[in-house]
Design an enzyme around this catalytic site. Structure first.
Site, mmCIF file in Angstrom:
data_model
loop_
_atom_site.group_PDB
_atom_site.id
_atom_site.type_symbol
_atom_site.label_atom_id
_atom_site.label_comp_id
_atom_site.label_asym_id
_atom_site.label_seq_id
_atom_site.Cartn_x
_atom_site.Cartn_y
_atom_site.Cartn_z
ATOM 1 N N CYS A 92 0.416 -1.647 0.197
ATOM 2 C CA CYS A 92 0.467 0.320 -0.247
ATOM 3 C C CYS A 92 0.662 1.473 -0.237
ATOM 4 O O CYS A 92 0.953 1.940 -0.772
ATOM 5 C CB CYS A 92 -1.271 -0.026 1.479
ATOM 6 N N HIS B 296 -2.721 0.644 6.807
ATOM 7 C CA HIS B 296 -3.095 1.197 5.888
ATOM 8 C C HIS B 296 -2.280 2.408 5.359
ATOM 9 O O HIS B 296 -2.200 3.510 6.774
ATOM 10 C CB HIS B 296 -4.348 0.756 5.049
ATOM 11 N N ASP C 265 -7.640 5.753 -2.380
ATOM 12 C CA ASP C 265 -6.807 4.626 -2.346
ATOM 13 C C ASP C 265 -6.854 4.143 -3.673
ATOM 14 O O ASP C 265 -7.480 3.149 -4.422
ATOM 15 C CB ASP C 265 -8.125 3.512 -1.205
#
Length: 668
Positions: free
Chosen positions: A421, A465, A481
């Site tokens: 991520c 994250h 995202d």
């Protein structure tokens, strides 16, 4: 003081009990105490044992002064500040150590054991978990047993000392429960700051490639979240904690706060941030129980507000605590949808500059790609769609991305195309900034496991994250995202589903693959959650709620009626029981009569010796006082027949002989 005198004051068993109690309360503290202090305590115990054996002498005043000076100097050099938990606990341990080298009398032993009770209580300053609670009870049992062992001959036997300790604690349990419920709640001792530099866990104040993939190897709990009402769907569970605005070419960090709502100023002043909130009601209300991280930042959904004391909101839509979170912390949060703001406030020049900042050089290919997108006249949303489309078609989501060099963004975008991520968030924000769109990286947790039995969301460290936010003039800050474009199942179903082949590969026992062990782990977490909710977080608000449910109205008269009367009755019953039990077993009439005879003889200076047989006692009386000897022999003979032969006639004779036997008259 002579060695023989020391032995008579504190026998070996008493010393061993004291050292056992000290070791019990110090053992879990060894991880917090400096190594020199542990060695000093061991040395002091060894010194005192050598004194008992007669090999060494008790230290003189100069030696004591030197030891105290060294201990104070050691504490000063070890700890940067005194008003913190670790130096306070270390000071108690030093008190143990210094007291051991002058442990001479029973008074010294009692003082040392009183210190042990205080040190046992400090266990809960660092941890309030169930294992620590059980160990704390064990410590209290050992210290109380050591206290009982100081009462005299035979009291130091393990069975007797531990049995008395267990009985005393069992008798105190009702009083403890009563005090826990009724006594006004004070602020917790663990609100005192800790020296926790370098001990932070979880998400840090900066991000480099590989940081979050390392967190994915830990299944330790990070957050437990209970909702009052609706629960957000998985794709909305973004628990933001930090905003990274500064990029030095490889590392993302927070940078400087933009205004008075910034994290730094709020944390320094400790004041409650006052900011306008939308007129529309909050979308979600929930309580977060955060595990110790030794960092001040907290985690919540976007646009949060909290009324919990010490929790402050920032201008970057995050929450911070007034001090590093050194123990489990519960705080209430309410969050608003960002679209509830009627109009978007334009970015100030300073905030825009901070969120467009890039190094002067580095990553030329990413800069060129961003310039091409910008020259095409695309809007911010369109540029974002182009970048996300590139991720969706060409990139791979992996827990083991290849290492990146100096131009990390270029290498990731145009070479390796494999990342976690942080790789996607970092490259996305870099590209958007290079295209002239204000953007920033947000770090926190995403998702969580819903625990149906207790109705809370369990967020673990592997749920860490990183995602992005871009500024759109018509909408303000918008969450984007990039990971969702590559691996939507990561957002929808969690890391375990998105990277099933690589998930927790390095763990010694893969609990996620063993359904039975995974259920046990979840059950244990539910027990811990209930323990925290019921016991640890039983604050004044919860106490008032419980008392209102019990009494209807909280008043002094009702408290006395509900708690005082039962407590008084229980105390009276305990006193009666102690009075009756102290008498021992009921004696036979012959034994009672004989004890009366012994008491009368004791008044004239002829007390019966401990363990002396009745016949021997009678012969001694006859030898020392012939005037009383004949009567003593007759009374003893009647007693022996009445007690051992169970002769009723002998019992009547014994009663008759005692009726006329008054040794005080015969000796005057």
């Amino acid at each position: 003081m002579a060695t023989s005198q020391i032995h008579s004051l504190l026998p070996r068993e008493s010393l061993l009990w004291i050292f056992a109690a000290q070791l019990a309360v110090l053992l879990p503290q060894f991880s917090h105490l400096p190594l020199w202090l542990v060695g000093a305590w061991c040395g002091a115990v060894y010194w005192r044992l050598e004194v008992y054996r007669g090999r060494w002498e008790m230290p003189g005043r100069l030696v004591k002064l030197a030891v105290v000076t060294l201990a104070v100097a050691g504490l000063s050099l070890t700890y940067r500040r005194w008003f913190a938990l670790e130096p306070m606990v270390a000071l108690l341990a030093v008190s143990f150590t210094l007291k051991n080298i002058e442990l001479v009398s029973r008074r010294d032993a009692l003082l040392s054991l009183m210190l042990a009770y205080f040190l046992a209580a400090t266990l809960f300053v660092f941890e309030q978990t169930i294992p620590y609670a059980v160990y704390g009870i064990f410590c209290v049992v050992i210290v109380t047993a050591a206290l009982a062992a100081q009462q005299g001959r035979g009291s130091a036997r393990p069975g007797r000392a531990l049995g008395l300790s267990a009985r005393l604690l069992a008798q105190s349990m009702p009083v403890m429960l009563l005090l826990f419920i009724a006594v006004p709640r004070l602020g917790p001792l663990w609100a005192v700051p800790q020296n926790s530099a370098g001990a932070s866990t979880g998400i840090s104040d900066s991000m480099t490639p590989g940081d979050f993939s390392r967190l994915s190897k830990s299944d330790k709990p990070a957050l437990r979240i209970a909702f009052d009402g609706s629960v957000p769907p998985p794709e909305q569970r973004y628990w933001r904690g930090l905003v990274y605005s500064h990029f030095d070419g490889r590392r993302w960090s927070e940078g400087e706060p933009a205004d008075a709502f910034g994290r730094g100023r709020a944390a320094i002043t400790g004041s409650k941030t006052v900011r306008p909130l939308p007129e529309v009601g909050p979308r979600y209300r929930y309580q977060v129980i955060q595990e110790p991280s030794y960092n001040p930042w907290l985690f919540a959904l976007a646009r949060p507000d909290s009324e919990t004391r010490g929790v402050m909101a920032t201008a970057e839509d995050t929450l911070v605590y007034r001090a590093p979170v050194a123990s489990r912390l519960a705080y209430q949060v309410q969050t608003w949808p960002r679209e509830s703001t009627p109009q978007v406030t334009p970015l100030s020049a300073e905030v825009r500059r901070r969120n467009l900042q890039l190094p002067d050089d580095g990553n030329p290919r990413a800069r060129q790609w961003a310039s091409e997108l910008q020259r095409r006249g695309l809007s911010g949303e369109q540029i974002s769609e182009e970048v996300l489309a590139e991720y969706h078609g060409q990139f791979t989501y992996t827990l083991k991305p290849p290492a990146l060099g100096r131009d990390s963004v270029d290498e990731f975008l145009f070479s390796t195309r494999q990342g976690f991520c942080e790789h996607f968030a970092s490259s996305y924000v870099f590209t958007m900034r290079a295209a002239g769109i204000p953007a920033r990286v947000v770090a926190g947790y995403q998702g969580g496991e819903w625990v149906e039995q207790e109705e809370y969301l369990l967020v673990r460290q592997y749920d860490a994250h990183a995602w992005a936010e871009i500024w759109l003039p018509a909408r303000g800050w918008v969450r984007v995202d990039p990971t969702a474009a590559v691996s939507p199942e990561r957002i929808r179903d969690g890391l375990q589903s998105a990277a099933a082949d690589q998930f927790m590969q390095d763990s010694l026992v893969p609990l996620h693959k063993l359904a039975f062990l995974n259920r046990i782990r979840l059950q244990w977490d539910m027990i811990n959650y209930r323990w925290y909710q019921t016991v640890v977080s039983f604050d004044s608000e919860r106490q008032q709620g419980l008392l209102r449910r019990l009494l209807g109205e909280v008043s002094v008269s009702r408290l006395l009626l509900f708690f005082g009367v039962p407590a008084g009755v229980a105390l009276l019953g305990l006193l009666i029981w102690l009075k009756v039990s102290a008498r021992g077993p009921r004696l036979s009439p012959a034994n009672r009569l004989y004890l009366r005879f012994c008491r009368r003889m004791a008044r004239v200076g002829l007390a019966r010796h401990s363990g002396e047989a009745p016949a021997d006692y009678a012969r001694r009386i006859q030898a020392e006082n012939p005037r009383l000897g004949g009567a003593a022999v007759r009374i003893t003979a009647a007693y022996q027949k009445a007690a051992f032969a169970e002769d009723p006639a002998a019992e009547k004779q014994l009663r008759r002989l005692l009726r006329g036997f008054w040794p005080m008259r015969l000796t005057h």
